[in-house]
Design a protein around this motif. Structure first.
Motif, PDB file in Angstrom:
ATOM      1  N   ASP A  27       0.830  -1.207   0.000  1.00  0.00           N
ATOM      2  CA  ASP A  27       0.000   0.000   0.000  1.00  0.00           C
ATOM      3  C   ASP A  27       0.868   1.261   0.000  1.00  0.00           C
ATOM      4  O   ASP A  27       0.524   2.257  -0.656  1.00  0.00           O
ATOM      5  N   ARG A  28       1.959   1.227   0.738  1.00  0.00           N
ATOM      6  CA  ARG A  28       2.853   2.389   0.754  1.00  0.00           C
ATOM      7  C   ARG A  28       3.428   2.634  -0.638  1.00  0.00           C
ATOM      8  O   ARG A  28       3.519   3.791  -1.097  1.00  0.00           O
ATOM      9  N   PHE A  29       3.791   1.569  -1.319  1.00  0.00           N
ATOM     10  CA  PHE A  29       4.335   1.699  -2.673  1.00  0.00           C
ATOM     11  C   PHE A  29       3.295   2.338  -3.603  1.00  0.00           C
ATOM     12  O   PHE A  29       3.607   3.251  -4.370  1.00  0.00           O
ATOM     13  N   VAL A  30       2.068   1.865  -3.529  1.00  0.00           N
ATOM     14  CA  VAL A  30       1.010   2.438  -4.369  1.00  0.00           C
ATOM     15  C   VAL A  30       0.812   3.915  -4.045  1.00  0.00           C
ATOM     16  O   VAL A  30       0.694   4.761  -4.949  1.00  0.00           O
ATOM     17  N   ASP A  31       0.778   4.249  -2.761  1.00  0.00           N
ATOM     18  CA  ASP A  31       0.614   5.649  -2.365  1.00  0.00           C
ATOM     19  C   ASP A  31       1.740   6.516  -2.926  1.00  0.00           C
ATOM     20  O   ASP A  31       1.510   7.647  -3.373  1.00  0.00           O
ATOM     21  N   GLN A  32       2.963   5.985  -2.883  1.00  0.00           N
ATOM     22  CA  GLN A  32       4.098   6.737  -3.413  1.00  0.00           C
ATOM     23  C   GLN A  32       3.958   6.976  -4.909  1.00  0.00           C
ATOM     24  O   GLN A  32       4.240   8.084  -5.406  1.00  0.00           O
ATOM     25  N   GLN A  33       3.505   5.970  -5.638  1.00  0.00           N
ATOM     26  CA  GLN A  33       3.336   6.116  -7.082  1.00  0.00           C
ATOM     27  C   GLN A  33       2.258   7.152  -7.405  1.00  0.00           C
ATOM     28  O   GLN A  33       2.418   7.986  -8.301  1.00  0.00           O
ATOM     29  N   LEU A  34       1.159   7.106  -6.656  1.00  0.00           N
ATOM     30  CA  LEU A  34       0.063   8.048  -6.905  1.00  0.00           C
ATOM     31  C   LEU A  34       0.421   9.463  -6.476  1.00  0.00           C
ATOM     32  O   LEU A  34      -0.013  10.445  -7.094  1.00  0.00           O
ATOM     33  N   GLN A  35       1.200   9.573  -5.414  1.00  0.00           N
ATOM     34  CA  GLN A  35       1.637  10.905  -4.992  1.00  0.00           C
ATOM     35  C   GLN A  35       2.577  11.511  -6.019  1.00  0.00           C
ATOM     36  O   GLN A  35       2.498  12.705  -6.324  1.00  0.00           O
ATOM     37  N   ASP A  43       5.999  15.206 -11.282  1.00  0.00           N
ATOM     38  CA  ASP A  43       7.142  16.111 -11.164  1.00  0.00           C
ATOM     39  C   ASP A  43       8.385  15.358 -11.639  1.00  0.00           C
ATOM     40  O   ASP A  43       8.854  14.437 -10.992  1.00  0.00           O
ATOM     41  N   ARG A  44       8.916  15.758 -12.795  1.00  0.00           N
ATOM     42  CA  ARG A  44      10.059  15.046 -13.376  1.00  0.00           C
ATOM     43  C   ARG A  44      11.361  15.813 -13.194  1.00  0.00           C
ATOM     44  O   ARG A  44      12.334  15.593 -13.904  1.00  0.00           O
ATOM     45  N   SER A  45      11.377  16.695 -12.219  1.00  0.00           N
ATOM     46  CA  SER A  45      12.616  17.407 -11.906  1.00  0.00           C
ATOM     47  C   SER A  45      13.622  16.447 -11.288  1.00  0.00           C
ATOM     48  O   SER A  45      13.235  15.412 -10.712  1.00  0.00           O
ATOM     49  N   PRO A  46      14.910  16.728 -11.401  1.00  0.00           N
ATOM     50  CA  PRO A  46      15.923  15.846 -10.800  1.00  0.00           C
ATOM     51  C   PRO A  46      15.696  15.621  -9.309  1.00  0.00           C
ATOM     52  O   PRO A  46      15.892  14.504  -8.808  1.00  0.00           O
ATOM     53  N   GLN A  47      15.274  16.658  -8.605  1.00  0.00           N
ATOM     54  CA  GLN A  47      15.052  16.513  -7.160  1.00  0.00           C
ATOM     55  C   GLN A  47      13.927  15.523  -6.869  1.00  0.00           C
ATOM     56  O   GLN A  47      14.056  14.644  -6.006  1.00  0.00           O
ATOM     57  N   GLN A  58       5.007  24.475 -17.418  1.00  0.00           N
ATOM     58  CA  GLN A  58       6.079  24.169 -16.460  1.00  0.00           C
ATOM     59  C   GLN A  58       6.579  22.739 -16.640  1.00  0.00           C
ATOM     60  O   GLN A  58       7.779  22.460 -16.535  1.00  0.00           O
ATOM     61  N   TYR A  59       5.637  21.830 -16.902  1.00  0.00           N
ATOM     62  CA  TYR A  59       6.019  20.437 -17.150  1.00  0.00           C
ATOM     63  C   TYR A  59       6.971  20.358 -18.339  1.00  0.00           C
ATOM     64  O   TYR A  59       8.022  19.693 -18.284  1.00  0.00           O
ATOM     65  N   LEU A  60       6.637  21.041 -19.409  1.00  0.00           N
ATOM     66  CA  LEU A  60       7.471  20.985 -20.604  1.00  0.00           C
ATOM     67  C   LEU A  60       8.794  21.725 -20.408  1.00  0.00           C
ATOM     68  O   LEU A  60       9.818  21.339 -20.997  1.00  0.00           O
ATOM     69  N   ASP A  61       8.808  22.750 -19.575  1.00  0.00           N
ATOM     70  CA  ASP A  61      10.070  23.410 -19.245  1.00  0.00           C
ATOM     71  C   ASP A  61      11.027  22.428 -18.565  1.00  0.00           C
ATOM     72  O   ASP A  61      12.239  22.416 -18.844  1.00  0.00           O
ATOM     73  N   VAL A  62      10.492  21.595 -17.661  1.00  0.00           N
ATOM     74  CA  VAL A  62      11.319  20.590 -16.985  1.00  0.00           C
ATOM     75  C   VAL A  62      11.815  19.561 -17.994  1.00  0.00           C
ATOM     76  O   VAL A  62      12.983  19.145 -17.958  1.00  0.00           O
TER      77      VAL A  62
END
Length: 578
Positions: free
Chosen positions: A34-42, A63-67, A159-163
């Protein structure tokens, strides 16, 4: 016995039920899942739409930023550490699928990090542009809060495309890129996506589905003033800055750590630890067997054992061809109904409750060389969709149309995915997990069953069905690991009789952006056929094909090693029945 068979045997021993702290171990496992699923959805809340998760978060993209990617990787490393610390031997048999699926997904994800895919994420086949088009279709807009979140999400697209552009610039500086041929396809997609009238945009669906005039006006302004300019900026970046620096070759071995990256993609696609050479050799062996079978059919029916002559005779038959796009679409829709009836009667114990329909593929995908594909629908009250490519209607044969329809719908992808939702353990993880070796393997196996059950109407399907299978196991590692040239790959695919040169080039670019994926179809298909042969040999007169197929499907999507263990237990149970 190869390495993955050994792995399956070890897992089977590990999961012998034991007393003691099994409930505690199972609870910890389910918490981890469940934690894994929550992480993916977050990380990416749009996954909720594809996989049927309830969510109140409709306000942003991944969010596909390096951070953010670094945080996501660290979460998966911690999840794997916790999973491997569980007392596996104390888990009950019913928890097997959860454990092996979570372990396979985490290990595969982390192994793929060597590829740094975010640094060369230009993809015409299943890139962000196709994903966003689907998100637009499924973005909820019924309530005032949902409409507010929709506006926030789609305002953020620039913003997504800028990243994305920033990541690609870093990639170029580190010698990561996709082939120039792929870049040109994506530029073409961007040209199609930018429309003068915002109401014609593929991203305008939320406004179309809302009766709120203020929301419609606000969304139209977002498309006109934010999304369209962002698409143009992304296109211009690709055209002027990225394309001149992109690589000419297709092979992933041209990238830093290319060999390790390709091995990771192979593991992700096949769930096995086979080398490119092992996959290539098995593919060649299977292709030779298919060609030999075609020669037997050709000699009996056409008086020739020569593959090109046999295929030429089939393709020159006017009866095999369509008169228009509508003719191809109508033929496929009618054939689907026939496939459903025969499948229910001969191939499975119980059909899915969900329906499936056939609709045309979107123009912006088809124009860029994307092929027909199945689109899951997580809401069982709505039909799943087979998106069919109609642009090749003049060259596609009726046999081809039948084979593709069976592969994508019944008894292929649709049957497998819809039944999986009904049969597999009702866990959140089971909704999210998928792997191509199982899913595409089942669809390839379904093509074979279409012939066995006489679903195909056209006599030539027996030949056309054997032209392509296993060749993906040859051409994919040939290009990425064995230093084939693009022309060598095109010639090999054209020689199969299944592809024109243009269609082969489309597939080469698909192989470029989805390394290893084409090896999954027959890796999985051959394994399911082998397991069926073993079951028939051991059960003899007790073997029931409908029950066997149900057993393949009833644990849901699992790695191939787990499928073997599961079916070994099923055979033992069948033998124990009086």
């Amino acid at each position: 016995m190869d390495s993955w068979t050994v792995k399956a045997a070890v897992l089977a021993v590990l999961f012998i039920p034991m007393s003691g702290n099994s409930q505690t171990a199972a609870a910890k496992l389910n918490q981890l899942a469940d934690r894994f699923v929550d992480q993916q959805l977050q990380y990416d809340p749009t996954l909720a739409y594809s996989y049927g998760f309830p969510t109140r978060d409709h306000s942003h993209f991944a969010d596909r930023s390096p951070q953010a990617l670094s945080v996501h990787d660290q979460e998966e490393r911690e999840d794997l550490t916790a999973l491997l610390a569980l007392p596996v031997a104390s888990l009950a048999q019913s928890d097997r699928a959860t454990y092996v699926n979570l372990r396979e997904r985490l290990e595969s994800d982390l192994q793929l990090r060597v590829c740094k895919t975010e640094l060369w994420n230009v993809n015409h086949f299943d890139g962000w542009q196709s994903e966003f088009a689907e998100v637009a279709e499924r973005q909820p807009v019924d309530s005032a809060e949902e409409r507010k979140q929709a506006l926030r999400r789609w305002r953020s697209m620039p913003q997504y495309l800028d990243v994305e552009i920033a990541n690609l610039r870093v990639g170029l500086s580190l010698h990561y890129s996709v082939p120039q041929s792929v870049v040109r396809r994506v530029i073409q997609q961007m040209n199609t996506l930018v429309v003068v009238d915002p109401r014609q945009s593929v991203f305008y669906s939320p406004a179309k589905r809302s009766g709120n005039a203020a929301f419609q006006n606000a969304f139209r302004q977002i498309v006109a003033n934010r999304i369209n300019p962002a698409l143009k900026s992304y296109r211009d970046f690709l055209q002027t800055e990225y394309l001149p620096k992109a690589r000419e070759g297709v092979a992933i071995s041209d990238l830093p750590n290319g060999a390790a990256c390709y091995q990771a993609f192979l593991r992700s696609s096949t769930t096995l630890e086979r080398t490119p050479e092992e996959i290539y050799d098995l593919g060649e062996k299977t292709v030779r067997e298919n060609v030999a079978e075609i020669a037997k059919i050709g000699e009996a029916k056409y008086g020739s054992t020569d593959l090109p002559k046999i295929v030429a005779k089939i393709k020159s038959n006017p009866v095999e061809h369509f008169r228009s796009k509508d003719d191809l679409l109508n033929f496929s829709q009618q054939f689907l109904q026939q496939a459903k009836e025969v499948t229910a009667e001969q191939l499975i114990t119980g059909m899915p409750e969900q329906d499936v329909v056939i609709q045309p593929l979107s123009p912006f995908e088809e124009d860029a060389g994307v092929g027909s594909r199945f689109q899951r629908q997580p809401d069982p009250g709505k039909p799943a969709v087979f998106l069919i490519k109609l642009g090749d209607w003049s060259t596609e044969t009726r046999s081809d149309a039948e084979i593709v329809t069976i592969h994508e719908t019944v008894p292929g992808h649709y049957l497998q995915q819809a039944l999986a939702r009904q049969l597999q353990p009702a866990t959140r993880l089971s909704k999210l997990i998928d792997n191509d070796a199982y899913a595409e393997g089942w669809a390839r196996y379904a093509e074979t069953m279409g012939e066995e059950a006489k679903i195909y109407d056209t006599e030539d399907a027996a030949v056309m069905r054997r032209l392509w299978p296993a060749r993906g196991m040859v051409v994919d590692p040939g290009l990425h690991a064995l230093h084939w040239t693009r022309q060598q790959a095109v010639d090999y695919m054209v020689s199969s009789g299944h592809f024109s040169a243009d269609a082969a080039n489309d597939y080469i670019d698909r192989i470029a952006v989805m390394p290893g994926q084409l090896t999954s179809y027959d890796t999985g298909g051959l394994e399911i056929k082998a397991l069926r042969a073993e079951a028939q040999a051991r059960l003899g007169a007790r073997f029931d094909l409908r029950r066997f197929n149900r057993a393949v499907l009833d644990e849901g999507v699992v790695p191939l090693g787990e499928l073997r263990s599961h079916l070994a237990a099923w055979i033992a149970d069948e033998l124990s029945q009086k």
